[in-house]
Design a protein around this motif. Structure first.
Motif, PDB file in Angstrom:
ATOM      1  N   LEU A  49    -114.584   0.599  80.208  1.00 44.29           N
ATOM      2  CA  LEU A  49    -113.804  -0.806  79.997  1.00 44.29           C
ATOM      3  C   LEU A  49    -113.030  -1.494  81.082  1.00 44.29           C
ATOM      4  CD1 LEU A  49    -112.681  -2.636  77.746  1.00 44.29           C
ATOM      5  CD2 LEU A  49    -110.705  -1.116  76.994  1.00 44.29           C
ATOM      6  N   GLU A  50    -114.105  -2.558  81.979  1.00 52.24           N
ATOM      7  CA  GLU A  50    -112.933  -2.391  82.584  1.00 52.24           C
ATOM      8  C   GLU A  50    -112.045  -3.572  82.182  1.00 52.24           C
ATOM      9  OE1 GLU A  50    -115.957  -4.465  85.482  1.00 52.24           O
ATOM     10  OE2 GLU A  50    -117.240  -2.609  84.931  1.00 52.24           O
ATOM     11  N   LEU A  51    -110.449  -3.562  82.183  1.00 53.83           N
ATOM     12  CA  LEU A  51    -109.260  -4.202  82.961  1.00 53.83           C
ATOM     13  C   LEU A  51    -108.797  -4.873  83.603  1.00 53.83           C
ATOM     14  CD1 LEU A  51    -107.273  -2.013  80.414  1.00 53.83           C
ATOM     15  CD2 LEU A  51    -108.193  -3.742  79.252  1.00 53.83           C
ATOM     16  N   ASP A  52    -108.691  -6.596  84.032  1.00 60.52           N
ATOM     17  CA  ASP A  52    -107.322  -6.903  85.264  1.00 60.52           C
ATOM     18  C   ASP A  52    -106.941  -7.868  84.527  1.00 60.52           C
ATOM     19  OD1 ASP A  52    -106.813  -8.053  86.976  1.00 60.52           O
ATOM     20  OD2 ASP A  52    -108.822  -9.449  87.154  1.00 60.52           O
ATOM     21  N   LEU A  53    -105.364  -7.114  83.863  1.00 64.44           N
ATOM     22  CA  LEU A  53    -104.321  -7.479  83.426  1.00 64.44           C
ATOM     23  C   LEU A  53    -103.050  -7.553  84.144  1.00 64.44           C
ATOM     24  CD1 LEU A  53    -104.230  -5.165  80.086  1.00 64.44           C
ATOM     25  CD2 LEU A  53    -106.100  -7.622  80.743  1.00 64.44           C
ATOM     26  N   ARG A  54    -101.942  -9.452  83.917  1.00 63.20           N
ATOM     27  CA  ARG A  54    -101.205  -9.209  85.024  1.00 63.20           C
ATOM     28  C   ARG A  54    -100.043  -8.799  83.792  1.00 63.20           C
ATOM     29  NH1 ARG A  54    -100.488 -15.234  86.318  1.00 63.20           N
ATOM     30  NH2 ARG A  54    -100.051 -15.044  84.146  1.00 63.20           N
ATOM     31  N   LEU A  55     -99.016  -7.984  83.724  1.00 65.03           N
ATOM     32  CA  LEU A  55     -97.655  -7.818  82.730  1.00 65.03           C
ATOM     33  C   LEU A  55     -96.666  -8.790  83.846  1.00 65.03           C
ATOM     34  CD1 LEU A  55    -100.093  -5.507  82.652  1.00 65.03           C
ATOM     35  CD2 LEU A  55     -98.433  -4.283  81.746  1.00 65.03           C
ATOM     36  N   GLU A  56     -96.481  -9.932  82.627  1.00 67.71           N
ATOM     37  CA  GLU A  56     -94.876 -10.486  82.828  1.00 67.71           C
ATOM     38  C   GLU A  56     -93.882 -10.283  82.293  1.00 67.71           C
ATOM     39  OE1 GLU A  56     -93.851 -14.841  84.228  1.00 67.71           O
ATOM     40  OE2 GLU A  56     -95.906 -14.645  83.566  1.00 67.71           O
ATOM     41  N   SER A  57     -92.942 -10.104  83.098  1.00 68.65           N
ATOM     42  CA  SER A  57     -91.335  -9.656  82.177  1.00 68.65           C
ATOM     43  C   SER A  57     -91.280 -11.813  82.017  1.00 68.65           C
ATOM     44  CB  SER A  57     -90.272  -9.683  83.491  1.00 68.65           C
ATOM     45  OG  SER A  57     -89.189  -9.443  82.470  1.00 68.65           O
ATOM     46  N   VAL A  58     -90.931 -11.877  80.869  1.00 68.16           N
ATOM     47  CA  VAL A  58     -90.288 -12.629  79.919  1.00 68.16           C
ATOM     48  C   VAL A  58     -89.266 -12.338  79.164  1.00 68.16           C
ATOM     49  CG1 VAL A  58     -92.644 -14.288  80.043  1.00 68.16           C
ATOM     50  CG2 VAL A  58     -91.741 -12.927  78.138  1.00 68.16           C
ATOM     51  N   HIS A  59     -88.665 -13.635  78.847  1.00 65.20           N
ATOM     52  CA  HIS A  59     -86.865 -13.276  77.685  1.00 65.20           C
ATOM     53  C   HIS A  59     -87.401 -12.710  76.881  1.00 65.20           C
ATOM     54  CE1 HIS A  59     -83.413 -14.184  76.636  1.00 65.20           C
ATOM     55  NE2 HIS A  59     -83.414 -13.948  75.512  1.00 65.20           N
ATOM     56  N   GLU A  60     -88.311 -11.965  76.057  1.00 65.33           N
ATOM     57  CA  GLU A  60     -89.250 -12.340  74.547  1.00 65.33           C
ATOM     58  C   GLU A  60     -89.022 -10.796  74.942  1.00 65.33           C
ATOM     59  OE1 GLU A  60     -89.903 -15.182  75.275  1.00 65.33           O
ATOM     60  OE2 GLU A  60     -88.670 -16.141  74.315  1.00 65.33           O
ATOM     61  N   GLY A  61     -89.730 -10.127  76.047  1.00 67.45           N
ATOM     62  CA  GLY A  61     -90.529  -9.227  75.846  1.00 67.45           C
ATOM     63  C   GLY A  61     -91.831  -8.759  77.120  1.00 67.45           C
ATOM     64  N   VAL A  62     -93.084  -8.514  77.217  1.00 67.09           N
ATOM     65  CA  VAL A  62     -94.076  -9.162  78.255  1.00 67.09           C
ATOM     66  C   VAL A  62     -94.786  -9.358  77.892  1.00 67.09           C
ATOM     67  CG1 VAL A  62     -95.127  -7.138  79.734  1.00 67.09           C
ATOM     68  CG2 VAL A  62     -93.131  -6.630  79.051  1.00 67.09           C
ATOM     69  N   LEU A  63     -95.141 -10.523  79.145  1.00 70.61           N
ATOM     70  CA  LEU A  63     -96.410 -11.260  78.628  1.00 70.61           C
ATOM     71  C   LEU A  63     -97.724 -10.633  78.929  1.00 70.61           C
ATOM     72  CD1 LEU A  63     -98.043 -13.986  77.043  1.00 70.61           C
ATOM     73  CD2 LEU A  63     -97.354 -14.428  79.589  1.00 70.61           C
ATOM     74  N   VAL A  64     -98.932 -10.064  78.184  1.00 70.78           N
ATOM     75  CA  VAL A  64     -99.471  -9.759  78.740  1.00 70.78           C
ATOM     76  C   VAL A  64    -100.936 -10.810  78.771  1.00 70.78           C
ATOM     77  CG1 VAL A  64    -101.470  -8.022  79.200  1.00 70.78           C
ATOM     78  CG2 VAL A  64     -99.358  -7.389  78.069  1.00 70.78           C
ATOM     79  N   THR A  65    -101.779 -11.072  80.420  1.00 72.43           N
ATOM     80  CA  THR A  65    -103.195 -11.567  80.281  1.00 72.43           C
ATOM     81  C   THR A  65    -104.058 -11.117  81.564  1.00 72.43           C
ATOM     82  OG1 THR A  65    -101.712 -13.185  82.799  1.00 72.43           O
ATOM     83  CG2 THR A  65    -101.718 -13.920  79.790  1.00 72.43           C
ATOM     84  N   GLY A  66    -104.548 -11.474  80.821  1.00 69.19           N
ATOM     85  CA  GLY A  66    -106.364 -10.863  81.709  1.00 69.19           C
ATOM     86  C   GLY A  66    -107.930 -11.303  80.992  1.00 69.19           C
ATOM     87  N   THR A  67    -108.608 -10.123  81.339  1.00 73.14           N
ATOM     88  CA  THR A  67    -109.830 -10.222  80.991  1.00 73.14           C
ATOM     89  C   THR A  67    -109.617  -8.795  80.646  1.00 73.14           C
ATOM     90  OG1 THR A  67    -110.592  -9.648  83.128  1.00 73.14           O
ATOM     91  CG2 THR A  67    -111.163 -12.134  82.321  1.00 73.14           C
ATOM     92  N   ALA A  68    -110.825  -8.609  79.276  1.00 76.28           N
ATOM     93  CA  ALA A  68    -111.303  -7.071  79.689  1.00 76.28           C
ATOM     94  C   ALA A  68    -112.978  -7.323  78.848  1.00 76.28           C
ATOM     95  CB  ALA A  68    -110.446  -6.632  78.164  1.00 76.28           C
ATOM     96  N   ALA A  69    -113.296  -6.439  79.508  1.00 77.84           N
ATOM     97  CA  ALA A  69    -114.655  -6.364  79.668  1.00 77.84           C
ATOM     98  C   ALA A  69    -115.511  -4.823  79.598  1.00 77.84           C
ATOM     99  CB  ALA A  69    -115.741  -7.210  81.134  1.00 77.84           C
ATOM    100  N   ALA A  70    -116.782  -4.559  79.202  1.00 80.53           N
ATOM    101  CA  ALA A  70    -117.545  -3.737  78.536  1.00 80.53           C
ATOM    102  C   ALA A  70    -118.855  -4.679  78.542  1.00 80.53           C
ATOM    103  CB  ALA A  70    -116.426  -2.721  77.278  1.00 80.53           C
TER     104      ALA A  70
END
Length: 190
Positions: A49-70
């Motif tokens: 399971l290939e994960l290419d994610l960006r975790l970004e700090s925002v006021h409410e919490g952590v925003l996770v964006t990117g892709t997941a592939a399998a």
């Protein structure tokens, strides 16, 4: 950012807390967890399971964006042949700090940063990837499938067919056979 003791899909986000705009990447290959599947198709457990994610700090919490592939693998719903293809999904999920959650928010719809400042990616990835799998997977769009009466593979003989009598006339067909049989016994009437 490190994977926590809880598993390869549990990520500490302590460095992001209190730093809106700060970002970290989470790019790695992990084994597919259990139950990433439906009845006919799924992501084989233990496969990459290939994960290419960006975790970004925002006021409410952590925003996770990117892709997941399998690789998805399973059976065609029409002919039951094996099938396999690559599956990639886009990820966009906000993990909210518990104290920032809106009152009355449905906990089923929201994901949270844990008390020890970690996020668990597995439930989110399961929801995204399993919902991207087809309900009725097919090996190809024009797959003819199997004969509904005998299970014969229709691709091997496209002309395969069974004589079908309309059930409303089935009793008369049986009567005709009985009459033909009685004529043979008595001889022709004339």
């Amino acid at each position: 950012m490190t994977a926590q003791q809880g598993g390869e899909l549990s990520v500490e986000v302590k460095e992001l807390r209190g730093h809106p705009g700060a970002q970290e990447t989470f790019a790695r290959t992990v084994p597919v967890p259990t139950e990433f599947s439906t009845v006919l198709i799924g992501l084989p457990e233990g496969e990459d399971l290939e994960l290419d994610l960006r975790l970004e700090s925002v006021h409410e919490g952590v925003l996770v964006t990117g892709t997941a592939a399998a690789r998805a693998a399973g059976q065609c719903a029409r002919c039951l042949d094996e099938l396999s293809y690559p599956l990639t999904v886009d990820v966009m999920q906000l993990f909210t700090y518990p104290e920032r959650a809106e009152p009355g928010a449905d906990e089923e719809d929201e994901r949270f940063v844990s008390e020890d400042l970690a996020i668990e990616l597995e439930p989110m990835l399961r929801d995204l990837m399993v919902s991207a799998l087809p309900f009725q997977p097919v090996c190809r769009e024009d797959c003819p499938g199997l004969c509904s009466q005998c299970g014969f593979r229709l691709e091997d003989d496209p002309q395969h067919a069974h004589e079908q009598i309309d059930p409303r006339w089935a009793a008369l067909a049986g009567l005709a056979e009985d009459l033909e049989g009685s004529e043979d016994e008595d001889g022709p009437r004339g």
